[in-house]
Enzyme design. Structure first.
Site, PDB file in Angstrom:
ATOM      1  N   ARG A   1      63.018  27.713  40.488  1.00 31.33           N
ATOM      2  CA  ARG A   1      62.605  26.332  40.698  1.00 31.33           C
ATOM      3  C   ARG A   1      62.998  25.498  39.484  1.00 31.33           C
ATOM      4  NH1 ARG A   1      55.923  26.489  40.450  1.00 31.33           N
ATOM      5  NH2 ARG A   1      55.783  27.315  38.350  1.00 31.33           N
TER       6      ARG A   1
ATOM      7  N   ASP B   1      45.636  22.565  35.518  1.00 33.49           N
ATOM      8  CA  ASP B   1      46.876  23.292  35.166  1.00 33.49           C
ATOM      9  C   ASP B   1      47.923  23.146  36.270  1.00 33.49           C
ATOM     10  OD1 ASP B   1      44.632  25.005  36.215  1.00 33.49           O
ATOM     11  OD2 ASP B   1      46.299  26.339  36.654  1.00 33.49           O
TER      12      ASP B   1
ATOM     13  N   LYS C   1      60.132  32.106  39.155  1.00 35.13           N
ATOM     14  CA  LYS C   1      58.723  32.405  39.456  1.00 35.13           C
ATOM     15  C   LYS C   1      58.666  33.757  40.173  1.00 35.13           C
ATOM     16  CE  LYS C   1      54.586  30.378  41.514  1.00 35.13           C
ATOM     17  NZ  LYS C   1      54.035  29.177  42.127  1.00 35.13           N
TER      18      LYS C   1
HETATM   19  P1  AMP Z   1      47.826  29.196  40.402  1.00 37.20           P
HETATM   20  O1  AMP Z   1      46.481  29.135  41.020  1.00 37.20           O
HETATM   21  O2  AMP Z   1      48.889  29.812  41.258  1.00 37.20           O
HETATM   22  O3  AMP Z   1      48.248  27.905  39.826  1.00 37.20           O
HETATM   23  O4  AMP Z   1      47.697  30.238  39.182  1.00 37.20           O
HETATM   24  C1  AMP Z   1      46.702  30.152  38.184  1.00 37.20           C
HETATM   25  C2  AMP Z   1      47.095  30.994  37.010  1.00 37.20           C
HETATM   26  O5  AMP Z   1      47.212  32.361  37.390  1.00 37.20           O
HETATM   27  C3  AMP Z   1      48.425  30.637  36.372  1.00 37.20           C
HETATM   28  O6  AMP Z   1      48.299  30.789  34.996  1.00 37.20           O
HETATM   29  C4  AMP Z   1      49.379  31.638  36.972  1.00 37.20           C
HETATM   30  O7  AMP Z   1      50.496  31.867  36.161  1.00 37.20           O
HETATM   31  C5  AMP Z   1      48.515  32.866  37.074  1.00 37.20           C
HETATM   32  N1  AMP Z   1      48.943  33.798  38.138  1.00 37.20           N
HETATM   33  C6  AMP Z   1      48.868  33.612  39.482  1.00 37.20           C
HETATM   34  N2  AMP Z   1      49.348  34.685  40.136  1.00 37.20           N
HETATM   35  C7  AMP Z   1      49.747  35.575  39.201  1.00 37.20           C
HETATM   36  C8  AMP Z   1      50.315  36.874  39.236  1.00 37.20           C
HETATM   37  N3  AMP Z   1      50.579  37.501  40.374  1.00 37.20           N
HETATM   38  N4  AMP Z   1      50.602  37.485  38.051  1.00 37.20           N
HETATM   39  C9  AMP Z   1      50.336  36.874  36.892  1.00 37.20           C
HETATM   40  N5  AMP Z   1      49.776  35.661  36.779  1.00 37.20           N
HETATM   41  C10 AMP Z   1      49.482  35.007  37.915  1.00 37.20           C
HETATM   42 MG    MG Z   2      49.549  27.053  38.804  1.00 37.48          MG
END
Ligand code: AMP
Ligand code: MG
Length: 486
Positions: free
Chosen positions: A178, A254, A115
């Site tokens: 992870r 998700d 990650k």
């Molecule tokens: P999360 O809220 O962390 O579950 O992320 C929601 C979505 O945003 C997921 O599809 C993640 O892969 C994407 N995401 C979160 N942070 C980043 C980042 N810095 N670069 C690219 N995708 C991100």
């Molecule tokens: Mg996520």
């Protein structure tokens, strides 16, 4: 005793499998790992390396760093990212996906994933990076949840670098390796479902059955049963969260695992002073993911999953089963709470339920540290409990009812106490503790990360030098909200 001999393999000797790549190519994409400059190992977990039969040379961790940094690929590894959809704060987003996560392949049923390893096809506006702060939070909390027996993904190791990453301020890039027995999310099913490709949806369900529910393989109505079992596992997971005072913070579909694990650690928190309406996520303005709402949101998410499964089986039956979710979740919760209170659940469940309900109301009124309350209670230290309460009367009354309930128990008091101490941790990793470790790590001192790891892995004993972490959270750090930025 005849212990099974396991041969450990060096990182170069390990070979991975990639069954997920058998899906149609619209469900994943190959990714290139973006290596970071000037990397350093922050920490690694021996117990996870054992799951992978991986031999890590303590005096020479260079290869481990290279593995996390994409400079050393495991045999047969074909790095890829998975696409998924999801309901974020109740709104459907047709395409999300591993925006910064790259899968390396599978060992012993454990899928390895980096990650923060750079841009993927699903990065959208993101930079594909993860900062040291959020990586430490994910790393430590995965292991802390495991230490508490709460279903979770795990984490092998974490590296940092001097690459700047821009969030609210400039931070540095980091990568966590992870592992999970599954990275399939409710949102993965939502993506397959919207593709209107029933064959692939069926294959996804079969994949999940093969990996995580193998007893269903040859069962009649297996997809219906799979859904039922996902409901059961989710009920248990959320019951554990509620009983231990854990708030996930972003329960979007998700971020929900079909295998019933806690996944994607963001602005989570363990409860400091008990507050049933606590919201740990700073951007959750309406409290959709508050502590009290977690069971209902889980049901809402399972309802979205039922829509996907309706393409494979009779939706009426799914919905009927889902209707029992809150009841089931509450029963699981009651069982865990009875254990935490030292009450045997065969005895008078109704009065135990009443006692638990009364306790929640009392804790919510008296302003007391949730973990420390149970810690003192495990030793029947009532005076200490009352001392901690800002309002003493309601707690005195509850303790009176509790003592009456204990009179019905047949076990001797010291035995009840020792059983309670096995389910009431002395420590949970509270956000202020993790923040202290982050502050040090940002100055290249990783000792507290590693010490917190030890506490996380063994939260039921006193750790010398860290007695202060067993006390109430200092007032200024109590129930502080965190942002989603990571
Ligand atoms: P999360 O809220 O962390 O579950 O992320 C929601 C979505 O945003 C997921 O599809 C993640 O892969 C994407 N995401 C979160 N942070 C980043 C980042 N810095 N670069 C690219 N995708 C991100
Ligand atoms: Mg996520």
């Amino acid at each position: 005793m005849n212990k099974k001999q396991v041969t450990l393999k060096t990182i170069e000797e390990i070979e991975v499998s990639n069954d997920y790549l058998d899906f149609h190519s619209r469900y994943y994409s190959y990714s290139k790992i973006d290596s970071l400059p000037n990397t350093k190992l922050v920490s690694y977990t021996n117990s996870v390396s054992k799951l992978l039969n991986m031999q890590i040379d303590e005096d020479n961790d260079e290869k481990l760093v290279k593995l996390l940094n994409g400079e050393l690929l495991l045999k047969n590894s074909k790095p890829y990212s998975m696409v998924y959809a999801g309901h974020q704060f109740g709104h459907f987003v047709p395409q999300l996906g591993d925006g910064r996560a790259i899968n390396l392949g599978c060992i012993n049923g454990w899928h390895l994933q980096l990650k923060g390893a750079g841009l993927t096809k699903y990065s959208r506006q993101g930079d594909g990076k993860a900062v040291l702060r959020s990586s430490i939070r994910e790393y430590l909390m995965s292991e802390a949840m495991y230490g508490l027996n709460i279903p979770t993904t795990r984490a092998l190791a974490i590296i940092t670098s001097d690459e700047p990453v821009y969030r609210e301020k400039v931070e540095t890039a980091s990568i966590v390796l992870r592992v999970s027995k599954s990275w399939v999310r409710f949102g993965t099913f939502e993506y397959f479902y919207q593709s209107q490709d029933k064959q692939s949806l069926m294959e996804l369900a079969d994949f999940v059955i093969a990996e995580n529910f193998s007893h269903l393989k040859d069962v009649e109505d297996k997809y219906e049963k799979l859904y039922f079992e996902i409901v059961d596992k989710t009920a248990y997971l959320v019951a554990m969260w509620q009983a231990y005072g854990f708030m996930h913070g972003v329960m979007n579909t998700d971020n929900m695992s079909v295998a019933g694990f806690t996944i994607d650690y963001g602005p989570y928190a363990f409860m400091d002073n008990f507050d049933v309406n606590n919201i740990c996520n700073h951007t959750d303005y309406e409290g959709r993911y508050s502590y009290a709402n977690q069971p209902r949101v889980a049901q809402w998410n399972l309802d979205s999953l039922a829509t996907c499964f309706s393409a494979l089986c009779d939706e009426k039956k799914l919905v009927e089963y889902l209707d029992s979710f809150l009841h089931m979740q509450d029963n699981e919760y009651l069982k865990i709470m009875q254990k935490k209170l030292g009450l045997s659940h065969e005895l008078s469940s109704d009065s135990n339920r009443e006692l638990v309900t009364l306790l929640i109301g009392t804790l919510n009124t008296v302003n007391i540290d949730y973990t420390l309350f149970f810690n003192h209670l495990s030793h029947f230290e009532y005076e200490k409990v009352i001392d901690l309460c800002m309002f003493k009367k309601p707690m005195e009354e509850w303790i009176e009812s509790y003592q009456k309930a204990l009179e019905n128990e047949s076990l001797p008091k010291d035995e009840i106490s020792s059983q309670m101490q096995q389910v009431n941790p002395k420590y949970v990793l509270k956000n202020y503790m993790i923040q202290e470790a982050i502050d040090k790590a940002e100055n290249d001192d990783f000792t507290l990360v590693n010490d917190l790891l030890k506490i996380a892995q063994n939260p039921y004993v006193v750790h010398k030098g860290y007695e202060r972490y067993m006390y109430s959270t200092p007032q200024e750090f109590c129930n502080v909200q965190l942002s989603c930025s990571s």
